[in-house]
Design an enzyme around this catalytic site. Sequence first.
Site, mmCIF file in Angstrom:
data_model
loop_
_atom_site.group_PDB
_atom_site.id
_atom_site.type_symbol
_atom_site.label_atom_id
_atom_site.label_comp_id
_atom_site.label_asym_id
_atom_site.label_seq_id
_atom_site.Cartn_x
_atom_site.Cartn_y
_atom_site.Cartn_z
ATOM 1 N N TYR A 90 0.939 -1.272 -0.113
ATOM 2 C CA TYR A 90 -0.091 0.095 -0.059
ATOM 3 C C TYR A 90 0.833 1.253 -0.045
ATOM 4 O O TYR A 90 0.866 2.078 0.992
ATOM 5 C CB TYR A 90 -0.974 -0.134 1.198
ATOM 6 C CG TYR A 90 -2.183 0.662 0.997
ATOM 7 C CD1 TYR A 90 -3.183 0.405 -0.056
ATOM 8 C CD2 TYR A 90 -2.526 1.877 1.512
ATOM 9 C CE1 TYR A 90 -4.370 1.142 -0.368
ATOM 10 C CE2 TYR A 90 -3.753 2.686 1.300
ATOM 11 C CZ TYR A 90 -4.650 2.310 0.216
ATOM 12 O OH TYR A 90 -5.588 3.042 0.193
ATOM 13 N N HIS A 139 7.617 4.908 1.288
ATOM 14 C CA HIS A 139 7.926 3.827 0.470
ATOM 15 C C HIS A 139 8.717 4.249 -0.675
ATOM 16 O O HIS A 139 9.921 3.896 -0.767
ATOM 17 C CB HIS A 139 6.877 2.867 0.133
ATOM 18 C CG HIS A 139 6.149 2.499 1.447
ATOM 19 N ND1 HIS A 139 4.572 2.799 1.509
ATOM 20 C CD2 HIS A 139 6.218 1.609 2.431
ATOM 21 C CE1 HIS A 139 4.264 2.034 2.587
ATOM 22 N NE2 HIS A 139 5.260 1.210 3.170
ATOM 23 N N GLN A 162 3.790 -10.034 13.186
ATOM 24 C CA GLN A 162 4.212 -8.779 14.056
ATOM 25 C C GLN A 162 2.763 -8.310 14.394
ATOM 26 O O GLN A 162 2.882 -7.216 15.003
ATOM 27 C CB GLN A 162 4.905 -7.951 13.113
ATOM 28 C CG GLN A 162 4.324 -7.356 11.878
ATOM 29 C CD GLN A 162 5.308 -6.640 11.093
ATOM 30 O OE1 GLN A 162 6.221 -7.423 10.338
ATOM 31 N NE2 GLN A 162 5.179 -5.250 11.054
ATOM 32 N N GLY A 205 13.171 2.943 6.958
ATOM 33 C CA GLY A 205 12.393 4.552 7.465
ATOM 34 C C GLY A 205 12.835 4.803 8.735
ATOM 35 O O GLY A 205 12.340 3.780 9.733
ATOM 36 N N VAL A 238 8.826 10.863 5.625
ATOM 37 C CA VAL A 238 8.427 11.591 4.535
ATOM 38 C C VAL A 238 6.851 12.078 5.099
ATOM 39 O O VAL A 238 6.275 11.410 5.752
ATOM 40 C CB VAL A 238 8.203 10.991 3.005
ATOM 41 C CG1 VAL A 238 7.335 11.693 2.188
ATOM 42 C CG2 VAL A 238 9.708 10.449 2.594
ATOM 43 N N SER A 278 1.498 7.364 6.285
ATOM 44 C CA SER A 278 1.527 5.904 6.829
ATOM 45 C C SER A 278 0.473 5.287 6.034
ATOM 46 O O SER A 278 -0.577 5.831 5.642
ATOM 47 C CB SER A 278 1.279 6.027 8.154
ATOM 48 O OG SER A 278 0.856 4.698 8.826
HETATM 49 P P1 AMP Z 1 5.442 -0.564 6.268
HETATM 50 O O1 AMP Z 1 4.929 -0.957 4.881
HETATM 51 O O2 AMP Z 1 4.700 0.354 6.869
HETATM 52 O O3 AMP Z 1 5.986 -1.746 6.811
HETATM 53 O O4 AMP Z 1 6.891 0.312 5.897
HETATM 54 C C1 AMP Z 1 7.908 -0.341 5.148
HETATM 55 C C2 AMP Z 1 9.087 0.807 5.435
HETATM 56 O O5 AMP Z 1 8.805 1.919 4.709
HETATM 57 C C3 AMP Z 1 9.680 0.644 6.708
HETATM 58 O O6 AMP Z 1 11.092 0.885 6.563
HETATM 59 C C4 AMP Z 1 9.126 1.921 7.237
HETATM 60 O O7 AMP Z 1 9.858 2.682 8.085
HETATM 61 C C5 AMP Z 1 9.253 2.780 5.866
HETATM 62 N N1 AMP Z 1 8.197 4.009 6.179
HETATM 63 C C6 AMP Z 1 6.864 4.045 6.303
HETATM 64 N N2 AMP Z 1 6.332 5.288 6.458
HETATM 65 C C7 AMP Z 1 7.495 6.292 6.185
HETATM 66 C C8 AMP Z 1 7.600 7.557 5.952
HETATM 67 N N3 AMP Z 1 6.492 8.245 6.138
HETATM 68 N N4 AMP Z 1 8.775 7.881 5.776
HETATM 69 C C9 AMP Z 1 9.715 7.314 5.293
HETATM 70 N N5 AMP Z 1 9.678 5.905 5.630
HETATM 71 C C10 AMP Z 1 8.512 5.266 5.868
#
Ligand code: AMP
Length: 288
Positions: free
Chosen positions: A32, A37, A61, A147, A176, A185
């Site tokens: 998503y 990302h 998780q 991130g 970001v 998010s």
């Molecule tokens: P997720 O899909 O939420 O598990 O996130 C995948 C990766 O994207 C992880 O390393 C997160 O820390 C990073 N990530 C999620 N949201 C952000 C954001 N707003 N800015 C930078 N990195 C992000």
Amino acid sequence: MEILKTVSEMQAWSDNIHQKGNQICLVPTMGYFHEGHLSLMEKGKKICSDLVVSLFVNPTQFSENEDLDSYPANIERDVKLAEKKGVSVIFMPDKKEIYPDRFQTYVELTELPAHLCGLSRPVHFRGVATVVTKLFNIVKPDVAVFGSKDFQQLQIIRRMVKDLNYNIKIVECPIVREDDGLAMSSRNAYLSPEQRLSALCLSKSLEKAEAMIEKGEIRTSTVKKELENYIKSFPFTKIDYISICDPETLDEIGDINSADTACPLLIAVAVYVGKTRLIDNRIINPGQ
Ligand code: AMP
């Protein structure tokens, strides 16, 4: 761009890239995609010619009461976005491929999960450490990008890489944000328009904390109390935690004074807005 779904296909692809003498960068995600990302993919692409993005909503998780079954997904869109970013492979395994029957081996850290998000999400970091270990063994990356939005996760991965002697460089990407400051998010999609307004309390409270400390406030209890009242003034909010801590150990900081305080400091918050749990953080350097 290839879409690979099995462990053996992914491992064979990576072995082939390494045989050619090329390096692989991995960006683990739950899909998503948003600009956060995509920024990780851009960074990864600058470091290695071959970029693998994993897209896997990792069941281990999530606790029973969390949003595993409703986690937002749009695979078609994600595939298009990844292709535009020059991703070489999307690794998109089934749950059974990662957790076959009788799976029983987990990776668990003893200290870092006992802070911040780990307190209200007791199995979360065991699940994260386990799936990232498996992804490291399957994709065999030379570099992996994470991130700082998930700051505790980043520190846990860094520790795990040291403790388990992985020869993988961990690269951090800054948070970001939307134009108004809300950290991007996938879970922001759950927010109603009214809740979306309240969600601004996270980034704004971090700014407020930094301003107080810059003006000379040294009592973290005073800063936290002020933030608590501020966040509570927004409708639909319920605070999970407000923390001012050492970014490496995640131990809470008492009073901020130059002699014995870790510098920089991490200010981190987790707040339920309606049923959606949001997190945000900021690193500050008091006195600099
Ligand atoms: P997720 O899909 O939420 O598990 O996130 C995948 C990766 O994207 C992880 O390393 C997160 O820390 C990073 N990530 C999620 N949201 C952000 C954001 N707003 N800015 C930078 N990195 C992000």
